[in-house]
Enzyme design. Structure first.
Site, short mmCIF file in Angstrom:
data_model
loop_
_atom_site.label_atom_id
_atom_site.label_comp_id
_atom_site.label_asym_id
_atom_site.label_seq_id
_atom_site.Cartn_x
_atom_site.Cartn_y
_atom_site.Cartn_z
CG HIS A 56 -4.65 -1.26 1.42
ND1 HIS A 56 -4.53 -2.41 0.84
CD2 HIS A 56 -6.21 -0.30 0.53
CE1 HIS A 56 -4.53 -2.22 -1.02
NE2 HIS A 56 -5.43 -0.53 -0.75
CG ASN A 129 -3.42 -2.30 -5.37
OD1 ASN A 129 -3.11 -2.72 -3.99
ND2 ASN A 129 -4.01 -1.50 -5.33
#
Ligand code: NDP
Length: 487
Positions: A56, A129
Site C-alpha cells: 500500500h 480494501n
C-alpha cells in the site's frame, strides 16, 4: 504575518542573511566548512525519505465527516453509534497494494480503503480494501504472497509466473483472483468503488451481548471501472490519475460520499454457517445476512500537506473502540500484530503522537520516552501505575464479554482441511449469478492476458494447475481461458 515571522531562519531559529550563496574562499571557491546553513540544508534533504510502506505504498487520502443516519445502538454500545446524528471527523486513505510509492494508480490491483474515525472513545481504524475477500486466510502466508506481487529477485521485474504459481498453489485465492481479474481490478479512480472492512469484527451492546459484523462502504458515486485498455493507457497518460481525481473533486466542492452498512450474524448463526464465518476468503451472502444502514461518510477536506498527513498516517486494525471488537478471523489476528509493528518501524515508537495519528480526545497511560517523543511526554505525571499521587484508573464498564473458543487444542490446523476446502462455490456465484455477460468476457480476457505472461520451465504445469481450479468454479470459465491461452 509580522516581519519577524517571514524571516528565513535555520532550524534552530538563526536568521539567514543569505540563502543561496555558500561561503567560499574567493568568488570561485573552494567552499568553507563552516557554512552550517549549507550542511543543514543538505543533511536534512538527505533524510527526507522514510521507509515506504512494504504494501500500500502509493496512496491518496482526504479528511471528512462520518454521520450516523440509522440507529444501531441495540447492537453496539460504541458512543459514536449511540444516537442518529452523531458525527466524527475521519481520514480515509486509498491505495494500490503491490506498487511502489511512485507507481501508477491504474494498475490491476486491489485498492486499500483505510478509514480512521477520530471518536471520543479513541481512534477507530477500519483498515480494509475495495474487495470483500482476500487471497489468503492464514497470515503466515502474507509475506510470501506479497513477494509474488512485487519484483522477481533476479530480473527486478513484475512476474506473472510468480503470481500464478502462488495462486495456483493456493486455491483459497480463487475468489479474490476472480474479483481482481474482473473490471473491479481496475477501478476508475478511488471515488467510484466500494470499500469493505473485509474481516469479521464484532459488536458488543450495553447488555454485553456480542454479534459478529462485517462492514461495507457503498459508493454514492456509483461503481465505475476502467477497461484493461483504458487502465493501461492511463498508466502512461497520467500515472497519478486517482490522486488527481480525488484531490480535484474535493477542491471543487464535489465531495465524494459512501454509505456505511453492516451485516450482522449472531453467535448462534455462526455455529451453523455453511463455511467458516471468520474465513477472509469468504463473504456472507446478502440474502441471508442483509445489509443494514448505519451512516454516511463524506470526504470534504484535502490534506494541507501530503507528507505530514498522508505519508505519516498510520492505520491499524488493532485500533478499535469500546463497543467494537475482534473476531477469531486468523488474518485479522495477524494484522492486529503486524500493522502497529510496521508503523513502529516506519515512523517510530511514538507514531501515535504524530498529529494525523493522534487521538484528539483523551489519551492517558504510563508509556513514556522513546525516539521523537514530542508531545510533552505527560510532563510531571507519575510514570507508573498504580501510584499514590494521581487518580488514573481503569474502568470496568469498558470490559469486553468473554468469548468461547471452538477448540482448546492448540495445533497447526490445515487451513484448507475438511470443512474449509470449498474454494469454489462463492467464486461460482460471482461468475455465474452476479457478473453480466460483458463482465464475464472482460474477466476471461483479463485472466488470459495475465496468464499469457507465465514463462519458464514450469509454465505448463502452472497453467494446468490453475485451469483445474477454474474448472471447479465453472467449466465454461476454464474452457474460455484455455481457448484464450492457446489462441
Ligand atoms: P448478491 O447478488 O446479493 O451481491 C452481489 C454483490 O456483488 C453486490 O454487492 C455487488 O456490488 C457485487 N458485485 C457485482 N459485480 C461484481 C464484481 N464484478 N466483482 C465483485 N463484486 C461484484 O450476492 P451474494 O451476497 O450472494 O454474493 C454472491 C457473490 O457476489 C459472492 O460470492 C461474491 O463473489 C460477490 N460479492 C458479495 C458480497 C457480499 O458481501 N455478499 C460483496 C461483494 C461481492 P454492488 O453493490 O457494487 O452492486
Amino acid at each position: 504575518m509580522s516581519d519577524d515571522k517571514k524571516r528565513l531562519t535555520t532550524s534552530s531559529g538563526r536568521p539567514y542573511y543569505d540563502h543561496s550563496d555558500t561561503l567560499s574562499a574567493g568568488p570561485r571557491g573552494p567552499l568553507l566548512l563552516q557554512d552550517y546553513i549549507l550542511h543543514e540544508k543538505m543533511a536534512h534533504f538527505n533524510r527526507e525519505r522514510i521507509p515506504e510502506r512494504v504494501v500500500h505504498a502509493k496512496g491518496s487520502a482526504a479528511f471528512g465527516t462520518f454521520t450516523v443516519t440509522h440507529n444501531i445502538s441495540s447492537l453496539t454500545r460504541a458512543k459514536l453509534f449511540s444516537k442518529v446524528g452523531n458525527s466524527c471527523r475521519v481520514l480515509l486513505r486509498f491505495s494500490t497494494v503491490g506498487g511502489e510509492r511512485g507507481s501508477a494508480d491504474t494498475e490491476r490491483d486491489p485498492r486499500g480503503f483505510a478509514v480512521k474515525f477520530y471518536t471520543e472513545d479513541g481512534n477507530w481504524d477500519l483498515v480494509g480494501n475495495n474487495t470483500p475477500v482476500f487471497f489468503i486466510k492464514d497470515p503466515k502466508l502474507f509475506s510470501d504472497f506479497i513477494h509474488t506481487q512485487k519484483r522477481e529477485p533476479r530480473s527486478h521485474l513484475k512476474s506473472p509466473t510468480m503470481m500464478w504459481d502462488f495462486w495456483s498453489l493456493h486455491p483459497e485465492s480463487l475468489h479474490q483472483v476472480m474479483i481482481l481479474m474482473s473490471s473491479r481490478g481496475t477501478p476508475d479512480g478511488y471515488r467510484h468503488m466500494n470499500g469493505y472492512g473485509s474481516h469479521t469484527f464484532s459488536m458488543v451492546n450495553a447488555d454485553g451481548k456480542r454479534v459478529w459484523v462485517k462492514f461495507h462502504f457503498k459508493t454514492a458515486q456509483g461503481i465505475r471501472n476502467m477497461s484493461a485498455t483504458e487502465a493501461s493507457s492511463m498508466r502512461g497518460v497520467d500515472p497519478d490519475y486517482a490522486q488527481r481525481d480525488l484531490y480535484e473533486a474535493i477542491a471543487w466542492g464535489d465531495y465524494p460520499r459512501w454509505h456505511l452498512k453492516i451485516q450482522v450474524m449472531t453467535e448462534e448463526q455462526a455455529q451453523v454457517f455453511p463455511w467458516n464465518p471468520f474465513d477472509l476468503t469468504k463473504i456472507w451472502p446478502h440474502a441471508d445476512y442483509p445489509l443494514i444502514d448505519v451512516g454516511t461518510l463524506e470526504l470534504n477536506e484535502n490534506p494541507m500537506n501530503y507528507f505530514a498527513e498522508v505519508e505519516q498516517s498510520a492505520f491499524a486494525p488493532a485500533h478499535i473502540i469500546d463497543g467494537i471488537g475482534f473476531s477469531p478471523d486468523k488474518m485479522l489476528q495477524g494484522r492486529i500484530l503486524s500493522y502497529p509493528d510496521a508503523h513502529r518501524y516506519r515512523l517510530g515508537a511514538n507514531y501515535e503522537q504524530i498529529p494525523v495519528n493522534r487521538c484528539p480526545f483523551h489519551v492517558n497511560n504510563t508509556q513514556r520516552d522513546g525516539a521523537m517523543r514530542v508531545d510533552g511526554n505527560h510532563g510531571d505525571q507519575p510514570n507508573y501505575y498504580p501510584n499514590s499521587f494521581d487518580s488514573l484508573h481503569a474502568e470496568s464498564r469498558y470490559a469486553e464479554p468473554a468469548f468461547e473458543l471452538d477448540s482448546i487444542t492448540a495445533d497447526r490446523y490445515d487451513r484448507n482441511g475438511p470443512g474449509d476446502d470449498d474454494h469454489y462455490s462463492q467464486p461460482r456465484a460471482l461468475f455465474e449469478n452476479v457478473m453480466s455477460d460483458d463482465e464475464r468476457t472482460a474477466t476471461v480476457e483479463n485472466i488470459t492476458a495475465s496468464m499469457s505472461g507465465i514463462q519458464g520451465p514450469q509454465r505448463d504445469s502452472i497453467i494446468q494447475r490453475q485451469l483445474s481450479h477454474f474448472r471447479k468454479v465453472s467449466p465454461t470459465l476454464a474452457d474460455r481461458v484455455q481457448r484464450g491461452l492457446s489462441a
